[in-house]
Design an enzyme around this catalytic site. Structure first.
Site, PDB file in Angstrom:
ATOM      1  N   LYS A   1       2.162   9.601  -2.000  1.00 43.64           N
ATOM      2  CA  LYS A   1       1.069  10.497  -2.348  1.00 43.64           C
ATOM      3  C   LYS A   1       0.103  10.663  -1.178  1.00 43.64           C
ATOM      4  O   LYS A   1      -0.662  11.589  -1.128  1.00 43.64           O
ATOM      5  CB  LYS A   1       0.282   9.928  -3.526  1.00 43.64           C
ATOM      6  CG  LYS A   1       0.981  10.067  -4.857  1.00 43.64           C
ATOM      7  CD  LYS A   1      -0.007   9.737  -5.961  1.00 43.64           C
ATOM      8  CE  LYS A   1       0.724   9.266  -7.207  1.00 43.64           C
ATOM      9  NZ  LYS A   1      -0.169   8.656  -8.175  1.00 43.64           N
TER      10      LYS A   1
HETATM   11  N1  GLU Z   1       0.369   4.762 -13.390  1.00 43.61           N
HETATM   12  C1  GLU Z   1       1.724   4.602 -12.967  1.00 43.61           C
HETATM   13  C2  GLU Z   1       1.981   5.589 -11.838  1.00 43.61           C
HETATM   14  O1  GLU Z   1       1.077   6.030 -11.237  1.00 43.61           O
HETATM   15  C3  GLU Z   1       2.610   4.898 -14.141  1.00 43.61           C
HETATM   16  C4  GLU Z   1       3.854   4.088 -14.202  1.00 43.61           C
HETATM   17  C5  GLU Z   1       4.463   4.258 -15.573  1.00 43.61           C
HETATM   18  O2  GLU Z   1       4.850   5.389 -15.887  1.00 43.61           O
HETATM   19  O3  GLU Z   1       4.493   3.289 -16.333  1.00 43.61           O
HETATM   20  O4  GLU Z   1       3.076   5.943 -11.503  1.00 43.61           O
END
Ligand code: GLU
Length: 498
Positions: free
Chosen positions: A251
């Site tokens: 990102k």
């Molecule tokens: N917050 C996690 C991410 O940014 C999500 C991972 C999940 O989907 O459990 O990818």
């Protein structure tokens, strides 16, 4: 059961707003969305913002915009009823409640290990050739709550934890590899592990569809579900989308990238693709095929067609590479499905911004004729500014290649003959332009024995500055007669006769 024979699924996309939204993220969201839609279930958007230091301003808005633009609408999320439940930082009380439950049942404990101590433990383990892990030092210390204490979850210390994954089958994880993980930080925020398990449970998620970088965390989640007496959802870990160097797409940008890589990375940004005029339905289609196949040779499909065909057993288990050429191909195929009027409507904002003075832009018939003439040259709609420049501006400079055509022996007579044959009207119709070109060619054939190949290229260069592009007839019909005359005169200055 849905009409396709599956129970309605509840899936979620749970991004952390920590950077720019790229196509790898969206591919995860897309597959979760497709599974919900295919089964007639619900898709949930949840913002995982408990890692307060990594939050990037504007990231949440960017990703919500990207999802909406692609048509990945959510049934529950930050902007729906009870919206704050879908933003983790707004639900600390619920996480604290579950942490207390784990503390009370002996599945969690307070820990006051300092970063310095943890560093020493880590170094010692590394020196002994062991995997670094927390040594569960505080497990037996029975500390009570205090300001700088964290809460850790009691993981089994031996044996294996089984993770059942829809794509990968059953995976065995050695419990000895894990130290007890932190579930509540000293700032009062839960960690990802706890918050995502609590929310997936509370939100009645049936399928956790996420990138496979989370697979190593899943044994922690499986043990949390067990400790809480909750049933775990099904897990679907998607293979990575990598860049063309087969590296994980991030990102955040790496500063060391070359300019070429920077352009490639730009193409992974949804906001960039949107700005350049890629069609959302083409990106949807491209992303769906990045790790899924419909079980036939069909490639160009609408979102509706993909929803009907999408099943988890057609997901691939190997990483998919983001390929710009293929994305461009999908976009061109989807553009072919649009009428001149539709493309013209999409092109208009680009043209208006680039050529604000152009009166022709208020003539919709002219605009459609322009689009018809150049549409095959567009990769994305934003290219219209460059490809259609000839319709708004005379050529400013000539490339050496173009200049060579103007300096061919036949050029001056070709330009002069056309100029002399131009009628006194303001604008040529397509039929008039065609007849005019034919008569110029016939005339030059007779008078100078010139072929079409000697006559047409210098005329094209004179009118557009380019050596390829739209049909000459179209170009003549798009420009006013006065403009054609003026451009011929200017180009004559570059010919040998000048
Ligand atoms: N917050 C996690 C991410 O940014 C999500 C991972 C999940 O989907 O459990 O990818």
């Amino acid at each position: 059961m849905s009409e396709h024979g599956f129970n309605p699924a509840r899936t979620r996309y749970a991004p952390s707003p920590t950077g720019r939204t790229h196509l790898g993220n969206l591919r995860t969201a897309l597959f979760a969305w497709l599974w919900a839609r295919h089964t007639g279930g619900q898709f949930i958007l949840r913002i995982e913002d408990t890692d307060r230091e990594r939050i990037v301003a504007g990231a949440q808005e960017e990703l919500m915009d990207a999802l909406r633009w692609l048509g990945l609408t959510w049934d529950e999320g930050p902007d729906t009823e009870n919206g704050s439940r879908y933003i983790q930082s707004h639900n600390l009380a619920r996480y604290h409640e579950v942490v207390q439950q784990l503390l009370d049942s002996g599945h969690a404990y307070y820990c006051d290990c300092s970063p310095e101590r943890l560093e020493i433990v880590r170094r010692t383990q590394q020196a002994r050739g062991q995997k670094p892990r927390y040594d569960n030092h505080c497990r037996k210390r029975a500390l009570s709550a205090a300001e700088h204490h964290v809460v850790r979850f009691v993981m089994p210390e031996s044996g294996t934890t089984l993770v059942r994954d829809v794509l990968r089958g059953t995976i065995h994880f050695e419990n000895a590899d894990h130290g007890d993980p932190i579930i509540l930080k000293s700032d009062g925020y839960p960690t990802y592990h706890l918050a995502s398990v609590v929310d997936d449970h509370d939100m009645r998620i049936t399928h956790v569809i996420r990138a496979d970088e989370w697979l190593p965390s899943t044994p922690i989640h499986v043990n949390l579900y067990a400790a809480l007496g909750w049933q775990a959802p099904q897990f679907v870990h998607l293979p990575l989308v990598t860049d063309h160097e087969r590296r994980k797409i991030k990102k955040r940008d790496d500063a060391e990238h070359s300019a070429e890589y920077a352009e490639y990375a730009e193409m992974l940004r949804v906001a960039t693709l949107r700005q350049r005029g890629y069609l959302p339905q083409a990106i949807f289609n491209y992303l769906a095929f990045l790790g899924w196949h419909p079980g036939s040779t069909e490639e160009i499909m609408t979102p509706e067609e993909i929803v009907v065909r999408f099943t988890l057993d057609r997901l691939s288990t190997s990483p998919a590479v983001f390929d710009v050429d293929r994305l461009n191909w999908f976009n061109q195929q989807h553009m072919k499905r649009l009428s001149n009027a539709e493309l013209s409507a999409l092109a208009m904002p680009y043209l208006r911004a680039a050529y604000p003075e152009a009166a022709q832009l208020s003539d919709s018939a002219w605009c459609e004729a322009l689009i018809a003439a150049i549409r095959d040259e567009l990769v994305a709609i934003g290219d219209v500014v460059k490809v259609a420049r000839f319709a708004f501006e005379p050529p400013q400079t000539f490339t050496p290649e173009a200049l060579a055509l103007l300096q061919a022996e036949s050029a001056a007579v070709a330009l002069n003959t056309l100029s002399a044959a131009l009628p006194q009207t303001l604008q040529l119709t397509h039929a008039e332009a065609e007849a005019l070109l034919k008569s110029v060619r016939d005339q030059l054939k007779q008078s100078h024995n010139l072929s079409g190949k000697q006559v047409l290229p210098p005329i094209r260069v004179a009118l557009t500055g380019a050596t390829g592009g739209a049909h000459l007839t179209d170009i003549l019909a798009l420009l006013s007669v006065a403009e054609v005359r003026e451009r011929l005169q200017r180009a004559l200055l570059h010919t040998l006769a000048a």
